[in-house]
Design an enzyme around this catalytic site. Structure first.
Site, PDB file in Angstrom:
ATOM      1  N   LYS A  22      -1.596 -10.530 -16.646  1.00  0.00           N
ATOM      2  CA  LYS A  22      -1.076  -9.282 -16.239  1.00  0.00           C
ATOM      3  C   LYS A  22       0.302  -9.187 -16.441  1.00  0.00           C
ATOM      4  CE  LYS A  22      -0.396  -8.337 -11.657  1.00  0.00           C
ATOM      5  NZ  LYS A  22       0.955  -7.654 -11.649  1.00  0.00           N
ATOM      6  N   ASN A  23       0.896 -10.292 -15.970  1.00  0.00           N
ATOM      7  CA  ASN A  23       2.426 -10.319 -16.179  1.00  0.00           C
ATOM      8  C   ASN A  23       3.129 -10.099 -17.596  1.00  0.00           C
ATOM      9  OD1 ASN A  23       2.455  -9.882 -13.436  1.00  0.00           O
ATOM     10  ND2 ASN A  23       3.109 -11.649 -12.794  1.00  0.00           N
ATOM     11  N   CYS A 116       7.372  -2.199  -1.788  1.00  0.00           N
ATOM     12  CA  CYS A 116       5.984  -2.424  -1.972  1.00  0.00           C
ATOM     13  C   CYS A 116       5.248  -3.722  -0.864  1.00  0.00           C
ATOM     14  CB  CYS A 116       5.781  -3.280  -3.367  1.00  0.00           C
ATOM     15  SG  CYS A 116       6.112  -5.025  -3.151  1.00  0.00           S
ATOM     16  N   ARG A 121      11.641  -4.473  -2.934  1.00  0.00           N
ATOM     17  CA  ARG A 121      11.773  -5.083  -3.996  1.00  0.00           C
ATOM     18  C   ARG A 121      13.076  -4.146  -4.857  1.00  0.00           C
ATOM     19  NH1 ARG A 121       5.901  -6.871  -6.419  1.00  0.00           N
ATOM     20  NH2 ARG A 121       7.012  -7.803  -7.882  1.00  0.00           N
ATOM     21  N   ASP A 304       3.290 -16.654  -6.742  1.00  0.00           N
ATOM     22  CA  ASP A 304       1.816 -15.780  -6.817  1.00  0.00           C
ATOM     23  C   ASP A 304       0.929 -16.844  -6.695  1.00  0.00           C
ATOM     24  OD1 ASP A 304       3.089 -13.531  -7.633  1.00  0.00           O
ATOM     25  OD2 ASP A 304       3.026 -13.651  -9.544  1.00  0.00           O
ATOM     26  N   ARG A 396      -6.125  -5.089  -9.293  1.00  0.00           N
ATOM     27  CA  ARG A 396      -4.979  -4.738 -10.186  1.00  0.00           C
ATOM     28  C   ARG A 396      -4.731  -6.024 -10.944  1.00  0.00           C
ATOM     29  NH1 ARG A 396      -0.404  -5.295  -6.566  1.00  0.00           N
ATOM     30  NH2 ARG A 396       0.556  -5.472  -8.522  1.00  0.00           N
TER      31      ARG A 396
END
Ligand code: UD1
Length: 422
Positions: A22-23, A116, A121, A304, A396
């Site tokens: 994803k990143n 968030c 952030r 994460d 997500r």
């Protein structure tokens, strides 16, 4: 609303091929805006964050097609420089569009991404860096209005921010001169972005180190690229096996990207073996507590992975101390883990996980992406059934959490949530 029903207590056995990262895919898709041509991106995971990214590209005038895991973006003609508020709000990382829109068009308008679920952030580093490259950025009613043809420049980041490093790289590719980023983030996803930019004809070097140099203004062309595997998804599945015992294999992933996490799992009593593009794990029925875990920028222990590893250690023998150094509000999974019987005390940045002999299935709710995945991991080590809601957070970042866990031998199914009247 649907939920996952997860049966705990069954040792695992199986293998999973890890989805695209994803990143990586989000900045890579944003980077396609720099090219007056067509890019073909393989290994794009089916995530809601990717859907929002593609919606932003379409809004800006790109022709976008998806076939399975392959996305084709034709950014020959851009018709807008403005990202609507609704799309910006869906995804904090949409700020990474700022650099490439500005680099390509010399103007960009998008809304302030705001806070968030992990806490505030800020994007001050993104903005001050782009200003130092020549952008005129003004804030009006929560919108960021940016103008200016960019020149190269020297940027020193006070924190090695992943998003700021990516934004500066993307803006600098479209800038006229040479840009040097000092104290750049060193995450593998930054190397993936550099490799993609090189495939388009850009001149970027140094990704993976603290100094990245971009010689901007090169004529770019379309290209084809395969996104790297998601190291955090791989950590999640290794933690899943560790939580309940058994054996598992994750494939397609570069073991070097996970070494701080596999070191922790090894210390906890698992046997972890890393091959060229796979990692195998054999986990005992009970883990041991490990030395303190402190999250840090890469190559440190990833923030994460904090939640999923914590979930695996809830039943370990002894106490493990976590210190979360990256985000201020990243223990929201702790209350939900406590509902399953975990004994975790949080004070500020520190969480102490005192191992308990048993966890119990419960109704729990995901409140953020990795915290949600952690609840699924804990559910595997719990007795009985766990009902996990809040799946939109999980979607997500996990293309098929239920399918992947099933491949590892987990009894998990999706069902409609039954809401009681009381
Ligand atoms: C990225 C990852 C996210 C991961 C995080 C840290 C993506 C899409 N997301 O997020 O999954 O958890 O890296 O590894 O790649 N900061 C500032 N000012 C700024 C920018 C950042 O103070 O302008 C601070 C943040 O508040 C945070 C720290 O820097 O405390 C690191 O944040 P950063 O590396 O920017 O994270 P993201 O790029 O948002």
């Amino acid at each position: 609303m649907s939920v996952f029903l997860i049966q705990g207590g069954v040792p695992l056995s199986g293998a999973v091929r890890i989805q695209g990262a994803k990143n990586s895919v989000l900045p890579i898709l944003a980077a396609t805006l720099l090219v007056p041509g067509t890019c073909v991106i393989h290994n794009c995971p089916q995530l809601t964050d990717v859907d929002y990214t593609l919606a932003i590209l379409r809004h800006l005038g790109c022709k976008v097609e998806r076939q399975g895991e392959t996305v084709t973006v034709d950014a020959s003609v851009l018709t807008d420089h403005n990202v609507p508020d609704g799309l910006m709000r869906e995804m904090r990382s949409s700020v990474v569009f700022l650099g490439p829109i500005l680099g390509r068009l010399g103007c960009a308008e998008l809304s302030y991404p705001g806070g968030c679920e992990l806490g505030p952030r800020p994007i001050d580093l993104h903005l001050s860096a782009l200003r130092s490259l020549g952008a005129d950025i003004r804030e009006r009613n929560g919108r960021l209005c940016c103008d200016g043809r960019l020149d190269g420049g020297d940027v020193t980041l006070s924190i090695p921010s992943v998003g700021a490093t990516e934004n500066i790289m993307l803006a600098a590719v479209g800038a006229a001169g040479t840009t040097t980023i000092t104290n750049a983030a060193r995450e593998p996803e930054i190397i993936d972005l550099q490799d993609f930019l090189l495939a388009l004809g850009a001149d970027v070097r140094g990704a993976g180190t603290s100094v990245i140099t971009i010689r901007g203004g090169k004529r770019l062309h379309g290209g084809e690229y395969t996104v790297m595997a998601d190291r955090i998804v791989a950590c999640t599945y290794l933690s899943a096996v560790a939580a309940v015992g058994g054996e598992g294999e994750v494939t397609g992933v570069d073991w070097r990207h996970l070494s701080t996490v596999t070191a922790v799992l090894t210390e906890a009593g698992c046997r972890v073996e890393s091959g060229r593009s796979k990692i195998t794990i054999e986990a005992p029925r009970q883990l041991k507590a490990v030395r303190p875990i402190r999250t840090a920028p890469y190559p440190g222990f990833p923030t994460d992975a904090q939640a999923v590893v914590m979930a695996a250690l809830c039943k370990a023998e002894g106490a493990t101390v976590f210190t979360e150094n990256m985000f201020t509000s990243r223990y929201r999974h702790v209350d939900e883990l406590s509902r399953m019987g975990a004994d975790i005390r949080v004070e500020g940045r520190v969480a102490v996980v005192c191992g308990v002999p048993r966890l119990f299935g419960a109704h729990v709710r995901a409140t953020d992406l990795r915290g949600g995945a952690a609840l699924a991991v804990a559910a595997l080590g719990a007795e009985g059934e766990t009902v996990l809601s809040g799946l939109r957070h999980i979607r997500r970042g996990y293309a098929d959490l239920a399918g992947d866990l099933t491949a590892l031998g987990v009894k998990i199914r999706e069902a409609e949530e039954i809401v009681s009247e009381s």
